[in-house]
Design a protein around this motif. Sequence first.
Motif, PDB file in Angstrom:
ATOM      1  N   ASP A   1       0.817  -1.217   0.000  1.00 30.58           N
ATOM      2  CA  ASP A   1       0.000   0.000   0.000  1.00 30.58           C
ATOM      3  C   ASP A   1       0.849   1.265   0.000  1.00 30.58           C
ATOM      4  OD1 ASP A   1       1.038  -0.224   2.504  1.00 30.58           O
ATOM      5  OD2 ASP A   1      -0.848   0.057   3.590  1.00 30.58           O
ATOM      6  N   GLY A   2       2.174   1.119  -0.095  1.00 33.60           N
ATOM      7  CA  GLY A   2       3.054   2.275  -0.220  1.00 33.60           C
ATOM      8  C   GLY A   2       3.563   2.841   1.084  1.00 33.60           C
ATOM      9  N   ILE A   3       3.205   2.253   2.231  1.00 35.03           N
ATOM     10  CA  ILE A   3       3.644   2.761   3.525  1.00 35.03           C
ATOM     11  C   ILE A   3       4.952   2.076   3.911  1.00 35.03           C
ATOM     12  CG2 ILE A   3       3.038   3.097   5.944  1.00 35.03           C
ATOM     13  CD1 ILE A   3       1.318   4.659   4.002  1.00 35.03           C
ATOM     14  N   GLN A   4       5.925   2.894   4.323  1.00 33.56           N
ATOM     15  CA  GLN A   4       7.228   2.368   4.731  1.00 33.56           C
ATOM     16  C   GLN A   4       7.196   1.956   6.199  1.00 33.56           C
ATOM     17  OE1 GLN A   4      10.548   5.090   5.500  1.00 33.56           O
ATOM     18  NE2 GLN A   4      11.776   3.948   4.033  1.00 33.56           N
ATOM     19  N   LEU A   5       7.763   0.780   6.489  1.00 34.71           N
ATOM     20  CA  LEU A   5       7.889   0.287   7.854  1.00 34.71           C
ATOM     21  C   LEU A   5       9.367   0.077   8.168  1.00 34.71           C
ATOM     22  CD1 LEU A   5       5.000  -2.346   8.033  1.00 34.71           C
ATOM     23  CD2 LEU A   5       4.990   0.004   8.877  1.00 34.71           C
ATOM     24  N   ILE A   6       9.767   0.449   9.383  1.00 31.83           N
ATOM     25  CA  ILE A   6      11.149   0.296   9.838  1.00 31.83           C
ATOM     26  C   ILE A   6      11.144  -0.691  11.003  1.00 31.83           C
ATOM     27  CG2 ILE A   6      13.195   1.467  10.702  1.00 31.83           C
ATOM     28  CD1 ILE A   6      12.085   4.041   9.482  1.00 31.83           C
ATOM     29  N   ALA A   7      11.753  -1.850  10.788  1.00 28.22           N
ATOM     30  CA  ALA A   7      11.697  -2.930  11.776  1.00 28.22           C
ATOM     31  C   ALA A   7      13.078  -3.197  12.360  1.00 28.22           C
ATOM     32  CB  ALA A   7      11.143  -4.205  11.132  1.00 28.22           C
ATOM     33  N   LYS A   8      13.073  -3.576  13.651  1.00 28.82           N
ATOM     34  CA  LYS A   8      14.273  -4.017  14.355  1.00 28.82           C
ATOM     35  C   LYS A   8      13.992  -5.402  14.928  1.00 28.82           C
ATOM     36  CE  LYS A   8      15.604   0.670  15.739  1.00 28.82           C
ATOM     37  NZ  LYS A   8      15.881   1.567  16.895  1.00 28.82           N
ATOM     38  N   ALA A   9      14.973  -6.286  14.805  1.00 31.24           N
ATOM     39  CA  ALA A   9      14.780  -7.663  15.253  1.00 31.24           C
ATOM     40  C   ALA A   9      15.927  -8.095  16.161  1.00 31.24           C
ATOM     41  CB  ALA A   9      14.673  -8.614  14.058  1.00 31.24           C
ATOM     42  N   ARG A  10      15.612  -9.064  17.015  1.00 29.41           N
ATOM     43  CA  ARG A  10      16.615  -9.710  17.865  1.00 29.41           C
ATOM     44  C   ARG A  10      16.722 -11.168  17.430  1.00 29.41           C
ATOM     45  NH1 ARG A  10      13.980  -6.606  22.107  1.00 29.41           N
ATOM     46  NH2 ARG A  10      15.382  -4.957  22.837  1.00 29.41           N
ATOM     47  N   VAL A  11      17.929 -11.546  17.014  1.00 27.34           N
ATOM     48  CA  VAL A  11      18.170 -12.898  16.512  1.00 27.34           C
ATOM     49  C   VAL A  11      18.964 -13.670  17.558  1.00 27.34           C
ATOM     50  CG1 VAL A  11      19.059 -14.278  14.605  1.00 27.34           C
ATOM     51  CG2 VAL A  11      18.238 -11.954  14.179  1.00 27.34           C
ATOM     52  N   THR A  12      18.390 -14.756  18.049  1.00 30.60           N
ATOM     53  CA  THR A  12      19.067 -15.605  19.029  1.00 30.60           C
ATOM     54  C   THR A  12      19.752 -16.747  18.291  1.00 30.60           C
ATOM     55  OG1 THR A  12      17.364 -15.080  20.663  1.00 30.60           O
ATOM     56  CG2 THR A  12      18.785 -16.961  21.127  1.00 30.60           C
ATOM     57  N   VAL A  13      21.075 -16.835  18.440  1.00 36.19           N
ATOM     58  CA  VAL A  13      21.852 -17.843  17.717  1.00 36.19           C
ATOM     59  C   VAL A  13      22.765 -18.585  18.685  1.00 36.19           C
ATOM     60  CG1 VAL A  13      21.837 -16.519  15.570  1.00 36.19           C
ATOM     61  CG2 VAL A  13      23.706 -16.199  17.175  1.00 36.19           C
ATOM     62  N   ARG A  14      23.142 -19.755  18.269  1.00 37.80           N
ATOM     63  CA  ARG A  14      24.193 -20.490  18.974  1.00 37.80           C
ATOM     64  C   ARG A  14      25.150 -21.064  17.935  1.00 37.80           C
ATOM     65  NH1 ARG A  14      20.825 -25.705  21.277  1.00 37.80           N
ATOM     66  NH2 ARG A  14      20.352 -26.695  19.272  1.00 37.80           N
ATOM     67  N   ALA A  15      26.367 -21.293  18.362  1.00 39.37           N
ATOM     68  CA  ALA A  15      27.395 -21.723  17.421  1.00 39.37           C
ATOM     69  C   ALA A  15      27.130 -23.148  16.936  1.00 39.37           C
ATOM     70  CB  ALA A  15      28.765 -21.648  18.077  1.00 39.37           C
ATOM     71  N   ASN A  16      27.383 -23.351  15.665  1.00 43.86           N
ATOM     72  CA  ASN A  16      27.310 -24.683  15.072  1.00 43.86           C
ATOM     73  C   ASN A  16      28.751 -25.161  14.889  1.00 43.86           C
ATOM     74  OD1 ASN A  16      26.851 -26.993  13.616  1.00 43.86           O
ATOM     75  ND2 ASN A  16      25.531 -26.055  12.097  1.00 43.86           N
ATOM     76  N   ILE A  17      29.182 -26.035  15.795  1.00 38.02           N
ATOM     77  CA  ILE A  17      30.587 -26.434  15.837  1.00 38.02           C
ATOM     78  C   ILE A  17      31.052 -27.008  14.506  1.00 38.02           C
ATOM     79  CG2 ILE A  17      32.255 -27.938  16.970  1.00 38.02           C
ATOM     80  CD1 ILE A  17      31.330 -25.692  18.728  1.00 38.02           C
ATOM     81  N   ARG A  18      30.210 -27.779  13.862  1.00 41.68           N
ATOM     82  CA  ARG A  18      30.605 -28.440  12.619  1.00 41.68           C
ATOM     83  C   ARG A  18      30.735 -27.474  11.450  1.00 41.68           C
ATOM     84  NH1 ARG A  18      32.967 -32.862  14.351  1.00 41.68           N
ATOM     85  NH2 ARG A  18      31.713 -33.894  15.968  1.00 41.68           N
ATOM     86  N   GLN A  19      30.133 -26.296  11.584  1.00 41.62           N
ATOM     87  CA  GLN A  19      30.177 -25.324  10.487  1.00 41.62           C
ATOM     88  C   GLN A  19      31.129 -24.170  10.757  1.00 41.62           C
ATOM     89  OE1 GLN A  19      28.727 -25.445   7.519  1.00 41.62           O
ATOM     90  NE2 GLN A  19      27.660 -27.373   7.892  1.00 41.62           N
ATOM     91  N   LEU A  20      31.873 -24.230  11.867  1.00 41.61           N
ATOM     92  CA  LEU A  20      32.768 -23.117  12.192  1.00 41.61           C
ATOM     93  C   LEU A  20      33.901 -22.977  11.182  1.00 41.61           C
ATOM     94  CD1 LEU A  20      33.024 -23.285  16.085  1.00 41.61           C
ATOM     95  CD2 LEU A  20      31.981 -21.494  14.695  1.00 41.61           C
ATOM     96  N   VAL A  21      34.326 -24.097  10.609  1.00 39.70           N
ATOM     97  CA  VAL A  21      35.371 -24.059   9.584  1.00 39.70           C
ATOM     98  C   VAL A  21      34.704 -23.883   8.227  1.00 39.70           C
ATOM     99  CG1 VAL A  21      37.285 -25.287   8.507  1.00 39.70           C
ATOM    100  CG2 VAL A  21      36.880 -25.518  10.968  1.00 39.70           C
ATOM    101  N   GLY A  22      34.860 -22.728   7.631  1.00 45.27           N
ATOM    102  CA  GLY A  22      34.282 -22.446   6.321  1.00 45.27           C
ATOM    103  C   GLY A  22      32.891 -21.878   6.361  1.00 45.27           C
ATOM    104  N   GLY A  23      32.287 -21.766   7.553  1.00 45.28           N
ATOM    105  CA  GLY A  23      30.937 -21.222   7.659  1.00 45.28           C
ATOM    106  C   GLY A  23      30.944 -19.708   7.718  1.00 45.28           C
ATOM    107  N   ALA A  24      29.852 -19.098   7.256  1.00 45.38           N
ATOM    108  CA  ALA A  24      29.737 -17.633   7.268  1.00 45.38           C
ATOM    109  C   ALA A  24      29.512 -17.143   8.697  1.00 45.38           C
ATOM    110  CB  ALA A  24      28.595 -17.191   6.369  1.00 45.38           C
TER     111      ALA A  24
END
Length: 322
Positions: A141-164
């Motif tokens: 509808d043309g209305i701009q929204l500005i959002a903020k988010a909180r992302v809860t993450v934990r490390a993936n040990i198997r992906q630490l080598v070569g992972g983003a």
Amino acid sequence: MDAITILFIVGGIIAFFLILYIFPVNLWFTALLSGVKVSLINLVLMRLRKVPPALVVNAMITSTKAGLNLTSNEIETHYLAGGHVNNVIKALISADKANIPLDFKMATAIDLAGRDVSDAVQLSVNPRVINTPPVAAVAQDGIQLIAKARVTVRANIRQLVGGAGEETILARVGEGIVTTIGSSATHKQVLENPDRISKLVLEKGLDAGTAFEILSIDIADIDIGENIGAKLQTDQAEADLKVANARAEERRAMAVAQEQEMKAKAQEARAKVIEAEAEIPKAMAEAFKDGNLGIMDYYRMQNIQADTDMRESISKPKGSKK
């Protein structure tokens, strides 16, 4: 005591400390009491290879007390490769206590990859909350929204080598927020159900190929921005007005040019009439000379001309000029 005796005593003391440095008997004895099997010759060879024997012995004592079976050769190899031995040992102990599958080979690979393996294990136990920067998106509808988010993450040990890293997580979450808001028919739908963003973003599997596992995405705040649709329509209307004005000006210029052209043609025609009128006296003279025109004919023509001029002057309104 003479000078020679003092020199021998000093030399003897220096030689004693030098022998203790080359042959770290105290480290060997400490390792022996701690149940770590390492030979004195091996400690001497570490000195020659420029590996701190104390670092290796202390790491072996710590790992042995924690129930880890590590050899001096493994620890020494990792040190020579430029790794952080203490971080690796600390990470292995933390992973073992938290029942996280992590062996020495994986831990050293993560460490040599430039990541803090100890911090990664702690992040696997205690998830981290990442706050995204404000993400602006426009609903249908043309209305701009500005959002903020909180992302809860934990490390993936198997992906630490070569992972983003975290930057990729933030970029993907921002992309998901923009896509979700942009696919909403109205901004009111997003404001009424902000969890809709979280659900749709989580369904995309944004943690694929990264060193983290996304546990949850929570929308912290949504603000209403500008009416982008109205602004675009206003800009389009202004652009259309400018185009219309330009076309009108073009038509006016063409009309002025045509008017000037018609005036020029009228002047040209008038000049031809004047030129033709200038030939009349010559023609009349020729007619008199040849006897084709008499004096009475001439007077009648003058009377007709005078009568025509009088009629024209009467028909014209007052104040007009010829």
